[in-house]
Enzyme design. Structure first.
Site, PDB file in Angstrom:
ATOM      1  N   GLU A  99     -11.836   1.787  -6.879  1.00  0.00           N
ATOM      2  CA  GLU A  99     -10.460   1.714  -6.345  1.00  0.00           C
ATOM      3  C   GLU A  99     -10.141   0.294  -5.905  1.00  0.00           C
ATOM      4  O   GLU A  99     -11.021  -0.421  -5.425  1.00  0.00           O
ATOM      5  CB  GLU A  99     -10.350   2.615  -5.108  1.00  0.00           C
ATOM      6  CG  GLU A  99      -9.681   3.954  -5.349  1.00  0.00           C
ATOM      7  CD  GLU A  99      -8.162   3.879  -5.475  1.00  0.00           C
ATOM      8  OE1 GLU A  99      -7.646   2.836  -5.917  1.00  0.00           O
ATOM      9  OE2 GLU A  99      -7.507   4.881  -5.142  1.00  0.00           O
ATOM     10  N   ASP A 100      -8.889  -0.101  -6.031  1.00  0.00           N
ATOM     11  CA  ASP A 100      -8.472  -1.407  -5.522  1.00  0.00           C
ATOM     12  C   ASP A 100      -8.460  -1.424  -3.999  1.00  0.00           C
ATOM     13  O   ASP A 100      -9.013  -2.307  -3.367  1.00  0.00           O
ATOM     14  CB  ASP A 100      -7.092  -1.793  -6.083  1.00  0.00           C
ATOM     15  CG  ASP A 100      -6.016  -0.715  -5.888  1.00  0.00           C
ATOM     16  OD1 ASP A 100      -6.321   0.367  -5.353  1.00  0.00           O
ATOM     17  OD2 ASP A 100      -4.866  -0.965  -6.276  1.00  0.00           O
ATOM     18  N   ASP A 103      -5.944   2.880   1.660  1.00  0.00           N
ATOM     19  CA  ASP A 103      -4.942   2.645   2.702  1.00  0.00           C
ATOM     20  C   ASP A 103      -4.885   3.883   3.597  1.00  0.00           C
ATOM     21  O   ASP A 103      -5.672   4.010   4.537  1.00  0.00           O
ATOM     22  CB  ASP A 103      -3.617   2.329   1.989  1.00  0.00           C
ATOM     23  CG  ASP A 103      -2.477   2.000   2.928  1.00  0.00           C
ATOM     24  OD1 ASP A 103      -2.732   1.676   4.091  1.00  0.00           O
ATOM     25  OD2 ASP A 103      -1.312   2.070   2.497  1.00  0.00           O
ATOM     26  N   PHE A 152       0.651  -5.611   3.771  1.00  0.00           N
ATOM     27  CA  PHE A 152       0.812  -5.308   2.353  1.00  0.00           C
ATOM     28  C   PHE A 152       0.281  -6.480   1.543  1.00  0.00           C
ATOM     29  O   PHE A 152       0.708  -7.615   1.727  1.00  0.00           O
ATOM     30  CB  PHE A 152       2.276  -5.041   2.008  1.00  0.00           C
ATOM     31  CG  PHE A 152       2.426  -4.428   0.650  1.00  0.00           C
ATOM     32  CD1 PHE A 152       2.240  -3.061   0.464  1.00  0.00           C
ATOM     33  CD2 PHE A 152       2.697  -5.216  -0.460  1.00  0.00           C
ATOM     34  CE1 PHE A 152       2.345  -2.496  -0.801  1.00  0.00           C
ATOM     35  CE2 PHE A 152       2.801  -4.658  -1.728  1.00  0.00           C
ATOM     36  CZ  PHE A 152       2.623  -3.291  -1.894  1.00  0.00           C
ATOM     37  N   ARG A 165       0.056  -8.731 -10.216  1.00  0.00           N
ATOM     38  CA  ARG A 165      -1.268  -8.201 -10.562  1.00  0.00           C
ATOM     39  C   ARG A 165      -2.180  -9.274 -11.147  1.00  0.00           C
ATOM     40  O   ARG A 165      -3.392  -9.172 -11.094  1.00  0.00           O
ATOM     41  CB  ARG A 165      -1.143  -7.079 -11.601  1.00  0.00           C
ATOM     42  CG  ARG A 165      -0.516  -5.793 -11.092  1.00  0.00           C
ATOM     43  CD  ARG A 165      -0.776  -4.669 -12.101  1.00  0.00           C
ATOM     44  NE  ARG A 165       0.106  -3.535 -11.923  1.00  0.00           N
ATOM     45  CZ  ARG A 165      -0.085  -2.541 -11.055  1.00  0.00           C
ATOM     46  NH1 ARG A 165      -1.124  -2.539 -10.264  1.00  0.00           N
ATOM     47  NH2 ARG A 165       0.770  -1.540 -10.987  1.00  0.00           N
TER      48      ARG A 165
END
Ligand code: IMP
Length: 176
Positions: A99-100, A103, A152, A165
Site C-alpha cells: 500500500e502507498d 490513513d 495530505f 504521481r
C-alpha cells in the site's frame, strides 16, 4: 488547486531509496527462503511496489488490485469498492499487500478481511507511509516505511486528482 497549490518536500528520493531497501531486507529475512506474492494496490503503490520488488532477493510474484474510496478528492468517503480484482489465486501463498499509505485504515482493513477469506499461507502488509493520527480502524501493518503527520501528501505514486504521481519524492500539498 493547480495554480494555488504549494508543495514542500517531506521525504526525499534518497530517503525513500534507503528506507525501502531496509524494508526489503527485513521482508527477505522474515520470508526465510520462501517465495512471496506482492499485491500492489493501484494506483498509488506503483513506484513503491516496483522499488520494493526489485530490492527483494526472495522469489517474488506480482499482482494488482484496485479499490476506490476517495473518488479523486482529499477526504475519504469510507466506502471501499473493488474495481479490479486479482488475477492470481492466493491460496497457500505468502502474500504481502503493498500500500502507498494507511490513513483512516478503512481500505486496508477491508482488504485484509477480503484476502484472508481466500486462505493465503500468510498475509502481511507493507505500507510506505502511515498517518497513525488519523486512524478510524486499526488493521495490522507489519512493515511501515515512514510515520508521517496528518497532512495530505503527494508524489511517488500518490496523487491529488491524478496529478503528482510521477514526482520522485513525497511532498505535502497545501493550498496557498
Ligand atoms: P484509508 O482507507 O483512509 O486508509 O486510505 C487509503 C487510501 O487513501 C490510500 O491508499 C490513498 O490512495 C488515499 N490517501 C490517503 N491519504 C492520502 C494522502 O495524503 N495523499 C494521497 N492519497 C491519500
Amino acid at each position: 488547486m493547480s495554480s494555488s497549490a504549494q508543495l514542500s518536500v517531506l521525504i526525499s528520493k534518497e530517503a525513500l531509496e534507503a528506507r525501502i531497501s531496509e524494508m526489503a531486507k527485513q521482508i527477505d529475512s522474515d520470508l526465510n527462503g520462501e517465495s512471496v506474492l506482492l499485491i500492489g494496490v493501484l494506483k498509488g503503490s506503483i513506484h513503491f511496489l516496483s522499488d520494493l520488488g526489485r530490492s527483494l532477493a526472495s522469489d517474488t510474484e506480482i499482482d494488482f488490485l484496485q479499490t476506490s474510496s476517495y473518488h479523486g478528492g482529499k477526504s475519504s468517503t469510507g466506502i471501499v469498492q473493488i474495481r479490479k480484482d486479482l488475477d492470481i489465486n492466493i491460496e497457500d501463498l505468502n502474500v504481502i499487500i503493498v500500500e502507498d499509505i494507511v490513513d483512516t485504515g478503512i481500505t486496508l482493513s477491508h482488504l485484509r478481511e477480503l484476502l484472508s477469506t481466500r486462505k493465503p499461507k500468510s498475509l502481511k502488509v507493507a505500507a510506505l507511509l502511515s498517518k497513525e493520527g488519523s486512524r478510524k480502524v486499526h488493521p495490522k501493518v507489519e512493515y511501515i516505511g515512514f510515520d508521517i503527520p496528518n497532512e495530505f501528501v503527494v508524489g511517488y505514486g500518490l496523487d491529488y486528482e491524478e496529478r503528482y504521481r510521477n514526482l520522485p519524492y513525497i511532498a505535502i500539498l497545501r493550498e496557498e
